[in-house]
Design a protein around this motif. Sequence first.
Motif, short mmCIF file in Angstrom:
data_model
loop_
_atom_site.label_atom_id
_atom_site.label_comp_id
_atom_site.label_asym_id
_atom_site.label_seq_id
_atom_site.Cartn_x
_atom_site.Cartn_y
_atom_site.Cartn_z
N ALA A 209 69.10 20.83 62.48
CA ALA A 209 69.36 21.41 63.81
C ALA A 209 68.21 21.08 64.76
O ALA A 209 67.05 20.98 64.34
CB ALA A 209 69.54 22.91 63.70
N THR A 210 68.54 20.89 66.03
CA THR A 210 67.51 20.63 67.03
C THR A 210 67.59 21.68 68.13
O THR A 210 68.65 22.26 68.40
CB THR A 210 67.69 19.24 67.69
N GLN A 211 66.45 21.93 68.72
CA GLN A 211 66.41 22.77 69.91
C GLN A 211 65.18 22.41 70.74
O GLN A 211 64.20 21.89 70.21
CB GLN A 211 66.42 24.25 69.57
N ASN A 212 65.28 22.65 72.03
CA ASN A 212 64.21 22.36 72.98
C ASN A 212 63.39 23.62 73.17
O ASN A 212 63.90 24.63 73.67
CB ASN A 212 64.83 21.90 74.31
N PRO A 213 62.10 23.61 72.80
CA PRO A 213 61.29 24.83 72.90
C PRO A 213 60.80 25.13 74.32
O PRO A 213 60.17 26.16 74.55
CB PRO A 213 60.10 24.51 71.99
N ILE A 214 61.10 24.23 75.26
CA ILE A 214 60.59 24.39 76.62
C ILE A 214 61.61 25.09 77.51
O ILE A 214 61.28 26.02 78.26
CB ILE A 214 60.20 23.03 77.23
N GLU A 215 62.87 24.65 77.46
CA GLU A 215 63.90 25.18 78.34
C GLU A 215 64.59 26.40 77.71
O GLU A 215 65.09 26.32 76.59
CB GLU A 215 64.95 24.09 78.63
N TYR A 216 64.62 27.50 78.44
CA TYR A 216 65.25 28.72 77.94
C TYR A 216 66.44 29.14 78.78
O TYR A 216 67.23 29.98 78.37
CB TYR A 216 64.23 29.86 77.89
N GLU A 217 66.59 28.55 79.97
CA GLU A 217 67.72 28.92 80.83
C GLU A 217 69.03 28.43 80.21
O GLU A 217 69.17 27.27 79.82
CB GLU A 217 67.54 28.29 82.22
N GLY A 218 69.98 29.34 80.08
CA GLY A 218 71.28 29.00 79.52
C GLY A 218 71.27 28.82 78.02
O GLY A 218 72.15 28.16 77.47
N THR A 219 70.28 29.40 77.34
CA THR A 219 70.20 29.27 75.89
C THR A 219 70.41 30.62 75.22
O THR A 219 70.30 31.68 75.85
CB THR A 219 68.84 28.71 75.44
N PHE A 220 70.73 30.56 73.93
CA PHE A 220 70.92 31.76 73.11
C PHE A 220 69.97 31.63 71.92
O PHE A 220 70.28 30.93 70.95
CB PHE A 220 72.37 31.86 72.62
N PRO A 221 68.81 32.28 71.99
CA PRO A 221 67.84 32.14 70.90
C PRO A 221 68.46 32.48 69.54
O PRO A 221 69.23 33.43 69.42
CB PRO A 221 66.74 33.15 71.27
N LEU A 222 68.11 31.70 68.54
CA LEU A 222 68.63 31.94 67.21
C LEU A 222 68.16 33.29 66.68
O LEU A 222 66.98 33.62 66.78
CB LEU A 222 68.18 30.84 66.24
N PRO A 223 69.05 34.08 66.09
CA PRO A 223 68.64 35.36 65.51
C PRO A 223 67.80 35.13 64.26
O PRO A 223 67.81 34.06 63.66
CB PRO A 223 69.97 36.03 65.18
N GLU A 224 67.08 36.17 63.85
CA GLU A 224 66.21 36.05 62.69
C GLU A 224 66.98 35.66 61.43
O GLU A 224 66.48 34.90 60.60
CB GLU A 224 65.46 37.37 62.46
N SER A 225 68.20 36.18 61.28
CA SER A 225 68.98 35.87 60.09
C SER A 225 69.29 34.38 59.99
O SER A 225 69.39 33.82 58.89
CB SER A 225 70.29 36.67 60.08
N GLN A 226 69.43 33.72 61.14
CA GLN A 226 69.71 32.27 61.14
C GLN A 226 68.42 31.49 60.93
O GLN A 226 68.39 30.51 60.17
CB GLN A 226 70.36 31.86 62.45
#
Length: 330
Positions: A157-174
């Motif tokens: 899985a990939t994610q961008n650690p800089i942009e947070y607008e329009g994102t859904f942070p992964l929950p701890e369980s994931q």
Amino acid sequence: MREAPKRTNNPADEPLHPELFRVIDNMEHVIVGKRTVIVKLVCAVLAQGHVLLDDVPGVGKTTLAKALAATLDLQYARIQFTPDLLPTDVTGVNIYNPAQNAFVFQPGPVFSNLLLADEINRTSPRTQSALLEVMEENQVTVDGVAHRLAPPFMVLATQNPIEYEGTFPLPESQLDRFLFRLTLGYPSVEEETAMLERVAHIHPLSQLHPVLTQERLIALIEAVTAVHMSGSLRQYIAQLAVQTREHPRVYLGMSPRATISLQRAAQAWAFLHGRDFVIPDDIQSLLLDVAAHRIILKGGHRHQQIAAAQDVLRDVLKQTPIPEPERRER
């Protein structure tokens, strides 16, 4: 083919298992200057773990996934996660077939060997949760019927650690289901120059060929489970976990799933480096990659604390006594 690297002070540069060295060497024809990341990615494959690539766009995350799939002859699938993506777009859906007068299951892209979940934090929690079962149990349940995935299976899985607008942070369980969190980072001037030279005429990815069969890869994965870990090293892992839970800066420490992951990763790391037994260095080399994304520090935003979490884990390593080596009959 280059000669296998000689032992250095960097554990990632130790002599490697000959077959796995060929895997890493093959991938380095495409990915320039990221040997440590490649070695840990191969380690995750051997440990049957999933990897979160947390990095800015354009540094080669997708290329890395494709190079791994091509090198290991894995069936590759990619999902671009977006806010309107549905769980069935990931897992598959039952569709009515008039000719059979019955509903027939149409597998989703998750039915592959290597699934690239691109920008996983840009889809809704409902769709993110569709991956929970398959990441833990290698199966998908649709309308009450379980559908097994053929091994091997890995989510990258990939994610961008800089942009947070329009994102859904992964929950701890994931997050807790990812064996490693890795970053590629920007290349040096020399590395970027070499990269430009390689892609000047034809992309090296198009010329990459498998160096392992799936059957041989599965056999190597099974061999990892036979790597010996002493009781004192298991206790060392448990003590590290307890230290994270009791550290004054930590709100939530390593889970039991994290300690199991660390043990499995250490076995794979030892096997990758040509040993049939685990040493303390194996555990220490991987603790930050296994645990930094799993622990929560007191105060601040969870997803802005990776660097601070790594500092805490380094402190934990310093504070936890290293067990004496045990003699073992050969």
